[in-house]
Design a protein around this motif. Structure first.
Motif, PDB file in Angstrom:
ATOM      1  N   ALA A   2       0.848  -1.184   0.000  1.00  0.00           N
ATOM      2  CA  ALA A   2       0.000   0.000   0.000  1.00  0.00           C
ATOM      3  C   ALA A   2       0.880   1.229   0.000  1.00  0.00           C
ATOM      4  CB  ALA A   2      -0.912   0.006   1.216  1.00  0.00           C
ATOM      5  N   ASP A 117      -5.462  -3.549  -9.866  1.00  0.00           N
ATOM      6  CA  ASP A 117      -6.142  -2.456 -10.565  1.00  0.00           C
ATOM      7  C   ASP A 117      -6.626  -2.901 -11.948  1.00  0.00           C
ATOM      8  OD1 ASP A 117      -3.995  -2.203 -12.404  1.00  0.00           O
ATOM      9  OD2 ASP A 117      -3.124  -0.482 -11.356  1.00  0.00           O
ATOM     10  N   HIS A 124      -2.155  -3.664  -4.015  1.00  0.00           N
ATOM     11  CA  HIS A 124      -1.974  -3.947  -2.588  1.00  0.00           C
ATOM     12  C   HIS A 124      -1.932  -5.457  -2.372  1.00  0.00           C
ATOM     13  CE1 HIS A 124      -2.310  -3.177   1.724  1.00  0.00           C
ATOM     14  NE2 HIS A 124      -3.200  -4.143   1.791  1.00  0.00           N
ATOM     15  N   LEU A 135     -10.129  -1.749   3.383  1.00  0.00           N
ATOM     16  CA  LEU A 135     -10.134  -2.458   2.108  1.00  0.00           C
ATOM     17  C   LEU A 135     -11.222  -1.894   1.201  1.00  0.00           C
ATOM     18  CD1 LEU A 135      -9.071  -4.699   0.279  1.00  0.00           C
ATOM     19  CD2 LEU A 135     -10.575  -6.300   1.518  1.00  0.00           C
ATOM     20  N   ARG A 137     -12.329   1.156   1.168  1.00  0.00           N
ATOM     21  CA  ARG A 137     -11.850   2.454   0.661  1.00  0.00           C
ATOM     22  C   ARG A 137     -10.835   2.258  -0.464  1.00  0.00           C
ATOM     23  NH1 ARG A 137     -12.238   3.429   6.186  1.00  0.00           N
ATOM     24  NH2 ARG A 137      -9.993   3.172   6.514  1.00  0.00           N
ATOM     25  N   GLN A 138      -9.955   1.260  -0.325  1.00  0.00           N
ATOM     26  CA  GLN A 138      -8.980   0.976  -1.380  1.00  0.00           C
ATOM     27  C   GLN A 138      -9.686   0.545  -2.661  1.00  0.00           C
ATOM     28  OE1 GLN A 138      -6.729  -1.951   0.838  1.00  0.00           O
ATOM     29  NE2 GLN A 138      -4.956  -0.575   0.937  1.00  0.00           N
ATOM     30  N   ARG A 141     -11.192   3.578  -4.356  1.00  0.00           N
ATOM     31  CA  ARG A 141     -10.180   4.386  -5.046  1.00  0.00           C
ATOM     32  C   ARG A 141      -9.807   3.754  -6.388  1.00  0.00           C
ATOM     33  NH1 ARG A 141      -8.255   5.403   0.203  1.00  0.00           N
ATOM     34  NH2 ARG A 141      -6.772   3.678   0.134  1.00  0.00           N
TER      35      ARG A 141
END
Length: 146
Positions: A2, A117, A124, A135, A137-138, A141
């Motif tokens: 991260a 991604d 991550h 997690l 929130r990640q 994003r």
């Protein structure tokens, strides 16, 4: 990983989903992917699976693909039974030969998760129990990235 500014490419590896559908990491490009290495014998994995189901329900329609990769030592009948009785709504892989685990850097500890991604790069890696709010929130994003 991260906070790393350089993301490494996910290995190109094929696998068969529990329902018999062939797939690969290449097929998943264009989606944000949560790949969770787990085992039915891992107490933390079993305890936290409902939270993975919740994440999938929340973000699956927005471009999140979830793949649960059962470790090579996990008996296929146990994995199949778990997936059916828990009604896992995402792809489940029984990695009997350990090919997926090896491709991802010889994963041996469970749970180990990779958040990937849309371009197929690792955003991550996490071993152990998740902070599922973080997690989420990640994932948000990554879903917002173009």
């Amino acid at each position: 990983m991260a906070g790393c500014s350089v993301r490494r490419q996910v290995p190109a590896v094929g696998f068969t989903l529990l329902d018999g559908t062939p797939s690969s990491t290449v097929d998943l490009r264009g989606q944000v992917v949560l790949m969770n290495f787990w085992a039915t014998t891992c107490a933390a994995c079993v305890r936290k699976m409902p939270q993975f189901i919740e994440l999938h329900a929340r973000y699956g329609g927005q471009g999140l693909a979830t793949v649960a990769v059962a470790m090579p030592w996990d008996p296929p009948a146990s994995v199949s039974h778990f997936a059916q009785t828990r009604r896992l709504p995402f792809g489940v892989v029984i990695d009997t030969q350990g090919l997926v685990a090896r491709a991802f850097g010889d994963v041996t500890a469970t749970p180990t998760s990779f958040l990937i991604d849309r371009r197929g790069k690792v955003a991550h890696r996490h071993t152990g129990e998740h902070d599922f709010a973080a997690l989420g929130r990640q994932i948000e994003r990554l879903l917002d990235e173009v």
